[in-house]
Design a protein around this motif. Structure first.
Motif, mmCIF file in Angstrom:
data_model
loop_
_atom_site.group_PDB
_atom_site.id
_atom_site.type_symbol
_atom_site.label_atom_id
_atom_site.label_comp_id
_atom_site.label_asym_id
_atom_site.label_seq_id
_atom_site.Cartn_x
_atom_site.Cartn_y
_atom_site.Cartn_z
ATOM 1 N N LEU A 1 0.823 -1.208 0.000
ATOM 2 C CA LEU A 1 0.000 0.000 0.000
ATOM 3 C C LEU A 1 0.859 1.261 0.000
ATOM 4 C CD1 LEU A 1 -3.195 -0.745 2.055
ATOM 5 C CD2 LEU A 1 -2.690 -1.072 -0.341
ATOM 6 N N GLY A 2 2.082 1.161 0.526
ATOM 7 C CA GLY A 2 2.999 2.284 0.409
ATOM 8 C C GLY A 2 3.309 2.584 -1.037
ATOM 9 N N ALA A 3 3.518 1.540 -1.826
ATOM 10 C CA ALA A 3 3.779 1.717 -3.264
ATOM 11 C C ALA A 3 2.547 2.294 -3.962
ATOM 12 C CB ALA A 3 4.175 0.381 -3.881
ATOM 13 N N TYR A 4 1.363 1.793 -3.598
ATOM 14 C CA TYR A 4 0.128 2.311 -4.195
ATOM 15 C C TYR A 4 -0.069 3.782 -3.840
ATOM 16 C CZ TYR A 4 -4.859 2.807 -5.254
ATOM 17 O OH TYR A 4 -6.068 3.239 -5.758
ATOM 18 N N PHE A 5 0.202 4.125 -2.573
ATOM 19 C CA PHE A 5 0.075 5.513 -2.121
ATOM 20 C C PHE A 5 0.942 6.438 -2.974
ATOM 21 C CE2 PHE A 5 1.075 9.195 0.410
ATOM 22 C CZ PHE A 5 -0.059 9.456 1.153
ATOM 23 N N LYS A 6 2.148 6.012 -3.274
ATOM 24 C CA LYS A 6 3.065 6.864 -4.034
ATOM 25 C C LYS A 6 2.594 7.070 -5.476
ATOM 26 C CE LYS A 6 7.136 6.078 -1.167
ATOM 27 N NZ LYS A 6 8.522 5.553 -1.060
ATOM 28 N N THR A 7 1.941 6.054 -6.051
ATOM 29 C CA THR A 7 1.395 6.235 -7.402
ATOM 30 C C THR A 7 0.247 7.244 -7.391
ATOM 31 O OG1 THR A 7 -0.190 4.384 -7.228
ATOM 32 C CG2 THR A 7 2.026 3.873 -8.041
ATOM 33 N N LYS A 8 -0.564 7.205 -6.339
ATOM 34 C CA LYS A 8 -1.669 8.171 -6.225
ATOM 35 C C LYS A 8 -1.133 9.582 -5.986
ATOM 36 C CE LYS A 8 -5.568 7.325 -5.872
ATOM 37 N NZ LYS A 8 -6.692 7.308 -6.851
ATOM 38 N N ALA A 9 -0.085 9.697 -5.158
ATOM 39 C CA ALA A 9 0.493 11.014 -4.866
ATOM 40 C C ALA A 9 1.082 11.650 -6.111
ATOM 41 C CB ALA A 9 1.555 10.868 -3.782
ATOM 42 N N ALA A 10 1.590 10.827 -7.014
ATOM 43 C CA ALA A 10 2.212 11.342 -8.238
ATOM 44 C C ALA A 10 1.201 12.040 -9.143
ATOM 45 C CB ALA A 10 2.895 10.200 -8.992
ATOM 46 N N GLU A 11 -0.078 11.814 -8.895
ATOM 47 C CA GLU A 11 -1.132 12.429 -9.718
ATOM 48 C C GLU A 11 -1.487 13.842 -9.264
ATOM 49 O OE1 GLU A 11 -4.374 9.724 -9.337
ATOM 50 O OE2 GLU A 11 -3.308 8.035 -10.261
ATOM 51 N N ILE A 12 -0.941 14.267 -8.131
ATOM 52 C CA ILE A 12 -1.312 15.579 -7.572
ATOM 53 C C ILE A 12 -0.145 16.549 -7.718
ATOM 54 C CG2 ILE A 12 -2.036 16.796 -5.479
ATOM 55 C CD1 ILE A 12 -3.404 14.275 -4.564
ATOM 56 N N PRO A 13 -0.269 17.539 -8.587
ATOM 57 C CA PRO A 13 0.862 18.433 -8.869
ATOM 58 C C PRO A 13 1.320 19.261 -7.670
ATOM 59 C CG PRO A 13 -1.152 19.229 -9.927
ATOM 60 C CD PRO A 13 -1.446 17.863 -9.420
ATOM 61 N N GLU A 14 0.427 19.530 -6.724
ATOM 62 C CA GLU A 14 0.821 20.329 -5.556
ATOM 63 C C GLU A 14 1.828 19.602 -4.661
ATOM 64 O OE1 GLU A 14 -3.498 21.638 -6.423
ATOM 65 O OE2 GLU A 14 -2.288 19.801 -6.537
ATOM 66 N N ILE A 15 1.857 18.268 -4.749
ATOM 67 C CA ILE A 15 2.814 17.484 -3.957
ATOM 68 C C ILE A 15 4.168 17.522 -4.647
ATOM 69 C CG2 ILE A 15 3.402 15.189 -3.066
ATOM 70 C CD1 ILE A 15 0.378 14.615 -2.934
ATOM 71 N N LYS A 16 5.139 18.097 -3.993
ATOM 72 C CA LYS A 16 6.456 18.282 -4.597
ATOM 73 C C LYS A 16 7.392 17.100 -4.338
ATOM 74 C CE LYS A 16 4.973 22.162 -6.039
ATOM 75 N NZ LYS A 16 4.487 22.216 -7.434
ATOM 76 N N LYS A 17 7.145 16.370 -3.245
ATOM 77 C CA LYS A 17 8.011 15.244 -2.914
ATOM 78 C C LYS A 17 7.275 14.296 -1.979
ATOM 79 C CE LYS A 17 12.787 14.318 -1.420
ATOM 80 N NZ LYS A 17 14.036 14.936 -0.905
ATOM 81 N N VAL A 18 7.479 12.991 -2.189
ATOM 82 C CA VAL A 18 6.948 11.975 -1.291
ATOM 83 C C VAL A 18 8.130 11.351 -0.565
ATOM 84 C CG1 VAL A 18 5.596 9.866 -1.068
ATOM 85 C CG2 VAL A 18 5.047 11.515 -2.869
ATOM 86 N N LYS A 19 8.076 11.338 0.759
ATOM 87 C CA LYS A 19 9.189 10.850 1.572
ATOM 88 C C LYS A 19 8.740 9.663 2.417
ATOM 89 C CE LYS A 19 11.795 14.263 3.252
ATOM 90 N NZ LYS A 19 12.143 15.511 3.984
ATOM 91 N N GLY A 20 9.691 8.800 2.773
ATOM 92 C CA GLY A 20 9.397 7.685 3.648
ATOM 93 C C GLY A 20 9.212 6.377 2.913
ATOM 94 N N ARG A 21 8.810 5.346 3.647
ATOM 95 C CA ARG A 21 8.620 3.995 3.130
ATOM 96 C C ARG A 21 7.378 3.371 3.747
ATOM 97 N NH1 ARG A 21 13.821 1.514 1.425
ATOM 98 N NH2 ARG A 21 15.507 3.008 1.772
ATOM 99 N N GLY A 22 6.821 2.373 3.040
ATOM 100 C CA GLY A 22 5.665 1.661 3.564
ATOM 101 C C GLY A 22 4.547 2.615 3.905
ATOM 102 N N LEU A 23 4.017 2.503 5.119
ATOM 103 C CA LEU A 23 2.954 3.393 5.573
ATOM 104 C C LEU A 23 3.473 4.393 6.607
ATOM 105 C CD1 LEU A 23 -0.054 0.893 5.638
ATOM 106 C CD2 LEU A 23 0.435 2.700 3.961
ATOM 107 N N MET A 24 4.725 4.798 6.396
ATOM 108 C CA MET A 24 5.333 5.907 7.142
ATOM 109 C C MET A 24 5.760 6.925 6.090
ATOM 110 S SD MET A 24 8.436 5.788 9.906
ATOM 111 C CE MET A 24 8.976 7.289 10.756
ATOM 112 N N ILE A 25 4.808 7.805 5.738
ATOM 113 C CA ILE A 25 4.967 8.640 4.547
ATOM 114 C C ILE A 25 4.775 10.114 4.880
ATOM 115 C CG2 ILE A 25 3.971 9.167 2.281
ATOM 116 C CD1 ILE A 25 3.422 6.243 1.901
ATOM 117 N N GLY A 26 5.550 10.954 4.207
ATOM 118 C CA GLY A 26 5.396 12.397 4.300
ATOM 119 C C GLY A 26 5.165 12.989 2.921
#
Length: 374
Positions: free
Chosen positions: A294-319
């Motif tokens: 689900l951490g990997a899935y979360f990062k694919t979803k975050a990549a769709e939002i231009p306001e998010i400049k960076k995704v940090k962390g691993r698994g379900l410990m995400i910033g």
């Protein structure tokens, strides 16, 4: 008498919860994507967890460590097998700060030295040596500042080698993924370099896994992403799913003696019941694998939002890092979208620390709410 006012509080009063759903005193439902600082590892009021504690409460809630408690041995055995750390011994305590306090104390006993190397933006607790090793002057009282701690930048090889070879240190303490500090990580090369230099200089390596442990990173411990073996590992938060419990894993090369460490409440019968329930659910529901996927899935979803400049962390410990401070966004998430999220020392970072048994549908709901709040 009134409460000592040290917490800025949102105007929400939760009274019941199940899974990631939380209801307040007005009957409003919220989704908990923060887990009370990564504490809720298997979901609120998980039925197996509740039954374990209720059954234990019917038998015996507490006795001190002056008598045998087979439940502690059961926790140690189960934890060793699931984590792959069977060559360590377990000392149980009550919190992450206490775990780090005892870890630093053991390092000092072992080496006969007292100085510590810690890292910029690290957070290790609010008690004596643990808070001294925390990079936040505002929570260090003069009594704490008597401890000798050298703070270094993460991933600065030259500065680390210069420090560890120029003075007598008892310990190096670091988080595999910084929590409060903002989800920064040591690189694998740097973590391995630390481990190598600690061994060369007879310095104890303490892995602070209080937040990144118990499957949150997609492996049982965060340091396991880097192929190192710490001397001491501190644990808490997700260990009890809300019950106050912590622990220190101490490598078997350290020699215990009576009175070396001690605690009144640590490893009590209810704490052990809670700890066993968490380990059993982690295993039976494959939650560490779920956290990784689900951490990997979360990062694919975050990549769709231009306001998010960076995704940090691993698994379900995400910033999620933005180019603006997120205090107002976090307020909108809870007030308008009814979703709990977290902040960090990095004021542009929104923290996501849900229970490890969330689903893709839950993550979709999070991003729907985030888009609306943005």
């Amino acid at each position: 008498m009134k409460l000592f006012d040290v917490y800025p509080l949102y105007n929400v009063t939760p009274i019941s919860a199940k899974g990631i759903e939380v209801w307040d005193d007005k009957g409003e439902k919220y989704l908990d994507f923060y887990g009370g600082h990564a504490v809720i590892s298997i979901g609120h009021t998980h039925p197996h967890y509740v039954k374990r504690i209720k059954d234990q409460l019917d038998q015996m809630a507490f006795y001190s460590n002056s008598v045998q408690n087979p439940l502690q041995e059961a926790v140690a055995e189960k934890l060793g097998v699931l984590s792959g750390c069977e060559e360590y011994d377990l000392f149980m305590c009550n919190s992450g700060a206490e775990a780090n306090e005892n870890a630093l104390k053991m390092a000092s006993f072992h080496t006969g030295k007292s100085k510590v190397i810690a890292f910029n933006n690290g957070f290790h607790g609010r008690t004596s040596a643990a808070v001294a090793a925390t990079d936040n002057p505002s929570i260090n009282a003069p009594i704490n500042k008597q401890q000798e701690v050298t703070f270094l930048a993460l991933n600065d090889f030259d500065a680390f080698e210069k420090a560890i070879t120029s003075d007598d240190y008892c310990a190096v303490i670091l988080e595999a993924i910084q929590g409060v500090g903002g989800l920064d990580e040591p690189t694998t090369a740097f973590y391995q370099f630390i481990a190598e230099k600690c061994k060369e200089n007879n310095v104890v390596l303490i892995a602070d896994e209080v937040q990144s442990g118990y499957g949150r990173s997609g492996k049982f411990f965060g340091f396991q992403h880097h192929g190192v073996q710490p001397d001491i590992i501190s644990i808490a938060k997700g260990m009890g799913n809300g019950f106050p419990v912590g622990g220190v894993l101490i490598h078997e090369k350290f020699t215990p003696s009576y009175g070396l460490l001690g605690t009144t409440f640590g490893g009590n019968h209810l704490a052990c019941a809670a700890s066993l329930a968490v380990l059993e659910v982690l295993e039976n529901e494959n939650l560490i694998k779920n956290a990784a996927e689900l951490g990997a899935y979360f990062k694919t979803k975050a990549a769709e939002i231009p306001e998010i400049k960076k995704v940090k962390g691993r698994g379900l410990m995400i910033g999620l890092e933005f180019d603006f401070e997120v205090a107002e966004l976090r307020k909108k998430m809870i007030v308008e979208q009814h979703m709990f999220t977290g902040s960090a020392k990095n004021k542009k970072l929104l923290r996501f620390l849900p229970a490890l048994n969330i689903t893709k549908a839950d993550i979709d709901l999070f991003f729907d709410g985030l888009k609306k709040a943005l």
